[in-house]
Design an enzyme around this catalytic site. Sequence first.
Site, short mmCIF file in Angstrom:
data_model
loop_
_atom_site.label_atom_id
_atom_site.label_comp_id
_atom_site.label_asym_id
_atom_site.label_seq_id
_atom_site.Cartn_x
_atom_site.Cartn_y
_atom_site.Cartn_z
N LYS A 111 118.44 1.23 108.36
CA LYS A 111 118.05 0.20 109.33
C LYS A 111 119.00 0.22 110.53
O LYS A 111 118.57 0.08 111.68
CB LYS A 111 118.05 -1.19 108.68
CG LYS A 111 116.94 -1.38 107.67
CD LYS A 111 115.72 -2.05 108.27
CE LYS A 111 114.44 -1.85 107.48
NZ LYS A 111 114.39 -2.58 106.21
N LYS A 194 107.01 7.99 102.01
CA LYS A 194 106.73 6.61 101.56
C LYS A 194 105.78 5.88 102.50
O LYS A 194 105.90 6.00 103.72
CB LYS A 194 108.08 5.86 101.51
CG LYS A 194 107.99 4.47 100.97
CD LYS A 194 109.26 3.69 101.26
CE LYS A 194 108.92 2.23 101.48
NZ LYS A 194 109.98 1.43 102.03
N LYS A 197 105.77 -0.29 106.26
CA LYS A 197 105.47 -0.92 107.53
C LYS A 197 106.22 -0.23 108.67
O LYS A 197 105.67 0.07 109.71
CB LYS A 197 105.85 -2.40 107.49
CG LYS A 197 104.91 -3.23 106.64
CD LYS A 197 105.53 -4.56 106.25
CE LYS A 197 104.98 -5.03 104.92
NZ LYS A 197 105.81 -6.03 104.24
P1 TYM Z 1 109.11 -5.33 101.07
O1 TYM Z 1 108.52 -6.50 101.77
O2 TYM Z 1 109.57 -4.18 101.87
O3 TYM Z 1 108.10 -4.77 99.98
C1 TYM Z 1 107.54 -5.64 99.00
C2 TYM Z 1 107.38 -4.92 97.69
O4 TYM Z 1 106.54 -3.78 97.86
C3 TYM Z 1 107.19 -2.63 97.35
N1 TYM Z 1 106.82 -1.46 98.15
C4 TYM Z 1 106.49 -0.29 97.63
N2 TYM Z 1 106.38 0.12 96.35
C5 TYM Z 1 106.00 1.40 96.13
N3 TYM Z 1 105.71 2.28 97.14
C6 TYM Z 1 105.79 1.90 98.44
N4 TYM Z 1 105.47 2.74 99.41
C7 TYM Z 1 106.21 0.57 98.73
N5 TYM Z 1 106.40 -0.14 99.87
C8 TYM Z 1 106.79 -1.37 99.51
C9 TYM Z 1 108.66 -2.92 97.45
O5 TYM Z 1 109.40 -2.14 96.53
C10 TYM Z 1 108.71 -4.38 97.13
O6 TYM Z 1 108.74 -4.58 95.73
N6 TYM Z 1 113.64 -6.75 99.76
C11 TYM Z 1 112.25 -6.95 99.46
C12 TYM Z 1 111.79 -8.38 99.47
C13 TYM Z 1 112.62 -9.29 98.62
C14 TYM Z 1 112.66 -9.32 97.20
C15 TYM Z 1 113.61 -10.33 96.88
C16 TYM Z 1 112.01 -8.60 96.21
C17 TYM Z 1 113.47 -10.24 99.11
N7 TYM Z 1 114.07 -10.85 98.04
C18 TYM Z 1 113.88 -10.64 95.55
C19 TYM Z 1 112.31 -8.91 94.89
C20 TYM Z 1 113.22 -9.93 94.57
C21 TYM Z 1 111.46 -6.16 100.49
O7 TYM Z 1 111.88 -5.96 101.59
O8 TYM Z 1 110.27 -5.82 100.08
#
Ligand code: TYM
Length: 330
Positions: A111, A194, A197
């Site tokens: 990032k 991957k 977004k």
């Molecule tokens: P975020 O918003 O980027 O993504 C949400 C969830 O989707 C999963 N994900 C994927 N899994 C497999 N393949 C992909 N291409 C893919 N893209 C996204 C992510 O692994 C995630 O599970 N940090 C987290 C949000 C968060 C969170 C937490 C999650 C904040 N606090 C506490 C669990 C527990 C995030 O940015 O996810």
Amino acid sequence: METVVSGIRPTGNLHLGNYFGAVKSFVKMQDEYNCLFFIADWHSLTTRPKPEDIVESTRIILAEYLACGIDHEKATIYMQSDVKETLELYLYFNMNTYLGELERVTTFKEKARKQPDNVNAGLLTYPTLMAADILQHRAVKVPVGKDQEQNMEMARHCARRFNNMYGVEFFPEPQSYYFSDKALKVPGLDGSGKMGKSEGNCIYLRDDAKTITKKVMKAVTDGGPTAQNSEKPEVIQNLFTFLSMVSEKETYDYFDEKWNDCSIRYGDLKKQIAQDIIKYTDPIRERIVEYSANIDLMDKIAKEGAEKAHESAAKTLKEVRQIMGFRELY
Ligand code: TYM
């Protein structure tokens, strides 16, 4: 009953990576666990969204959660920013976490490279906020995709360090939960590893049939197999990963056989994938439209969720304060 927590940042619509990486597990787990699923609106501040975008995008994700089958009567659904206890725990974890540990987190480094003019402290302490999200409910399982492994390691670290510092067994060490044993990474169809977004290569749950077909037909491929039963290169394996997610087993086997005897036609494979994604997401898309129109219901669900999540977090923080030597709050 064991507690499960997970969240998604509201930075656009849910895509297939979110769905297969996390949301599918949410739906499965809500019948067996005490589940709290939230919308990580504080986490989205690292990219400085406009206030009106926050309101809109949190409602979108809530409608999409419901459309995917998360049931607010079984699971607690809430907005991260509605539970202020999170911030108190975030502060405590920040006090116990070293700069070097946070700087080593790969997503921070990525990032920081991508937004060099906005390397803010929130970006650096992203993992400690995530640890607070999870541990304020003393959750033991966290449904996430493969990309969250390092953040999960940091959450376990926060739990372990707190327990060691105060000589208690208070926080559990939360484990990642995967729908089918193995961590899942939904690939991008543009040849990148991957779907994400920030990669700009997503197929969204609310995409219509035409959009999905267009995106899938543009998927990167290669010149085709040159020897029978050869190993699939990454871009082709990516297409097969999609087949394994949305198609019947017979369909997967059919194309696998075609690959193995070198008679595969990528155009047919892509058409099949597009058709099966559309079939899979069609009912979800219809429900998204229905829920999106029912703002009163979403506001009610968010309010009820906030109360339940607050109750759960306040109970934990009361004990944390006692352990740390702080007075009880009046
Ligand atoms: P975020 O918003 O980027 O993504 C949400 C969830 O989707 C999963 N994900 C994927 N899994 C497999 N393949 C992909 N291409 C893919 N893209 C996204 C992510 O692994 C995630 O599970 N940090 C987290 C949000 C968060 C969170 C937490 C999650 C904040 N606090 C506490 C669990 C527990 C995030 O940015 O996810």
